[in-house]
Design an enzyme around this catalytic site. Structure first.
Site, PDB file in Angstrom:
ATOM      1  N   ASP A  14       0.817  -1.218   0.000  1.00  0.00           N
ATOM      2  CA  ASP A  14       0.000   0.000   0.000  1.00  0.00           C
ATOM      3  C   ASP A  14       0.846   1.261   0.000  1.00  0.00           C
ATOM      4  OD1 ASP A  14      -2.386  -1.347   0.062  1.00  0.00           O
ATOM      5  OD2 ASP A  14      -2.597  -1.278   2.239  1.00  0.00           O
ATOM      6  N   ARG A  94      -0.746   4.399  17.038  1.00  0.00           N
ATOM      7  CA  ARG A  94      -1.100   5.344  15.970  1.00  0.00           C
ATOM      8  C   ARG A  94      -0.879   6.806  16.340  1.00  0.00           C
ATOM      9  NH1 ARG A  94       0.041   1.014  13.820  1.00  0.00           N
ATOM     10  NH2 ARG A  94      -1.323   0.055  12.301  1.00  0.00           N
ATOM     11  N   ASP A 123      -7.795   2.457  12.034  1.00  0.00           N
ATOM     12  CA  ASP A 123      -6.573   3.254  11.950  1.00  0.00           C
ATOM     13  C   ASP A 123      -6.782   4.576  11.211  1.00  0.00           C
ATOM     14  OD1 ASP A 123      -5.010   1.559  13.458  1.00  0.00           O
ATOM     15  OD2 ASP A 123      -4.375   0.366  11.739  1.00  0.00           O
ATOM     16  N   SER A 173      -2.435 -10.612   7.400  1.00  0.00           N
ATOM     17  CA  SER A 173      -2.027  -9.227   7.536  1.00  0.00           C
ATOM     18  C   SER A 173      -1.679  -9.011   9.007  1.00  0.00           C
ATOM     19  CB  SER A 173      -3.172  -8.317   7.082  1.00  0.00           C
ATOM     20  OG  SER A 173      -3.033  -7.060   7.677  1.00  0.00           O
TER      21      SER A 173
HETATM   22  N1  ARG Z   1      -8.539  -4.199  15.400  1.00  0.00           N
HETATM   23  C1  ARG Z   1      -7.339  -3.692  15.958  1.00  0.00           C
HETATM   24  C2  ARG Z   1      -7.378  -2.185  16.100  1.00  0.00           C
HETATM   25  O1  ARG Z   1      -8.153  -1.564  15.475  1.00  0.00           O
HETATM   26  C3  ARG Z   1      -6.106  -4.144  15.258  1.00  0.00           C
HETATM   27  C4  ARG Z   1      -5.955  -3.842  13.828  1.00  0.00           C
HETATM   28  C5  ARG Z   1      -4.619  -4.286  13.368  1.00  0.00           C
HETATM   29  N2  ARG Z   1      -4.467  -4.375  11.977  1.00  0.00           N
HETATM   30  C6  ARG Z   1      -4.112  -3.394  11.147  1.00  0.00           C
HETATM   31  N3  ARG Z   1      -3.957  -3.662   9.912  1.00  0.00           N
HETATM   32  N4  ARG Z   1      -3.904  -2.211  11.553  1.00  0.00           N
HETATM   33  O2  ARG Z   1      -6.659  -1.585  16.853  1.00  0.00           O
END
Ligand code: ARG
Length: 400
Positions: A14, A94, A123, A173
């Site tokens: 990506d 994040r 995210d 992933s």
């Molecule tokens: N569901 C989790 C969150 O929203 C983990 C997501 C992890 N995966 C990703 N591709 N960011 O925090």
């Protein structure tokens, strides 16, 4: 003049496609940044790939210690488990990545901030809100979401641009930080199928774990872990150590149905060995040193805290307000918790604290304790008064 964009870069498909897209479609100069929060990816390889794709600059930032201290430790104080299960190991990283992007953008005079999230996950919410709050003067772009790129289109585009696509068409992933590893996609999308063993990397299968239990002692000072088995350790090292001890015993596997912010229910699989052990220990110690009023009230604060952190509102002032309460409540959360790890199972088997409210003299079954039982009679009289009155009335009103 061409625009200058700071892109959060993982080295994956990506964000590699994005480098070229931004250069071609936006005529932009691209600066990439990879923030190491313990995802265990090859940072050097990511940097080389970015350089090859023609970025004007690349930054690799080791933020692991900062992540441990400023993000994971507050989460420990808040007993942070989203929907009672998920230690928010991805969510916590994040806002830190966003903060680093904003710092670099300021230094480099960039006009935009770019992330590679899709429109389906959490995210995008975390990046958009944190970036636009910390840098209101800059554009925030999420091209994968906003230009509607499909994976097939990305692969085709990557091929025409000579972007290497990793051969081992990845089964899963993965997103990881020192606080845990999230595994998605592929077979895991069938919510009714047990995750295959090869989805896990940090934990052994409980069946294959040692046949002998292992004890681990975590020492807390003011709400945060400072020692493992009596040995003082810096935050990052301590978390790594617990990850390895608990992982060896198959502790920390999580499989649950999670409510994403955008409304999607998703089957999520994680392995978070250190988080599972440390949160369990911390919660137990709190119950020893806090009054019941504090314990009950803090549960509500904790629930609100973990929701904000999950929901992309790390920089909302309410989180600061809650942190103030939580930090104040943690001053006395010092002591030691002993846990037993055995074949995927985890049990607290002992705890002690200089601030313990537990008093053996009060609680014992011996008739000669310091607890004056004669006070109980009057207490119960008042405690149950309204309940008795109500039930008396109810009975009377039912009479023919
Ligand atoms: N569901 C989790 C969150 O929203 C983990 C997501 C992890 N995966 C990703 N591709 N960011 O925090």
């Amino acid at each position: 003049m061409s625009e200058k964009f700071v892109l959060a870069y993982s080295g994956g498909l990506d964000t590699s496609v994005l480098i070229k897209y931004l250069q071609e479609k936006c005529n932009a100069q691209v600066i990439t940044v990879t923030v190491d929060v313990g995802q265990g990816e090859d940072l050097k390889a990511a940097e080389e790939k970015a350089q090859k794709l023609g970025v004007i600059k690349h930054f690799s930032i080791d933020a692991k210690e900062e992540f441990a201290k400023e993000y994971v430790f507050p989460a420990i104080k808040a007993n942070a488990l989203y929907e009672g299960k998920y230690p928010i190991s991805t969510s916590l990283s994040r806002p830190l990545i966003a903060k680093k992007m904003v710092e670099i953008a300021a230094k480099e005079g960039a006009t935009g901030l770019v992330h590679g999230c899709t429109g389906r996950g959490n995210d995008q919410v975390r990046f958009d809100i944190t970036l636009s709050s910390l840098a209101p003067d800059k554009k925030v772009l999420a091209p994968i979401r906003d230009w509607g790129l499909t994976r097939e289109e990305e692969i085709a585009y990557a091929q025409t641009k000579g972007i290497p696509i990793s051969e081992d068409a990845k089964k899963y992933s993965i997103d990881a930080s020192i606080w845990g590893r999230a595994i998605e996609c592929g077979l895991l999308e069938d919510a009714n199928q047990e995750p295959p063993e090869d989805a896990y990397d940090w934990t052994v299968s409980p069946q294959k774990a040692p046949d002998k239990p292992e004890l681990i002692t975590i020492t807390f000072e003011a709400g945060v872990p400072v020692k493992v088995n009596g040995k003082k350790m810096a935050p990052l090292l301590l978390i790594k150590e617990v990850n390895s001890i608990a992982g060896k015993h198959g502790v920390g596997r999580i499989d649950h149905i999670e409510d994403r912010l955008v409304g999607i229910k998703s089957r999520e699989v994680y392995e978070c060995p250190a988080a599972t052990v440390i949160l369990e220990a911390h919660k137990d110690l709190e119950k020893m040193v806090m009054t019941r009023h504090e314990v009950l009230f803090k549960q509500q604060i904790d629930a609100q805290w973990v929701f904000l952190a999950y929901a992309g509102l790390w920089v909302d002032p309410l989180k600061d307000d809650l942190d103030a309460f939580i930090n104040c409540s943690q001053e006395k959360v010092s002591g030691e918790v002993k846990l037993k790890l055995y074949k995927g199972g985890l049990q607290v088997i002992g705890r002690s604290s200089p601030m313990s409210l537990y008093d053996k003299n009060l609680a014992n079954y011996n008739i000669k304790t310091t607890f004056d039982q004669s006070s109980s009679k009057g207490f119960i009289e008042l405690w149950g008064m309204q309940t008795r009155i109500y039930n008396t009335l109810k009975k009377a009103s039912k009479k023919p």
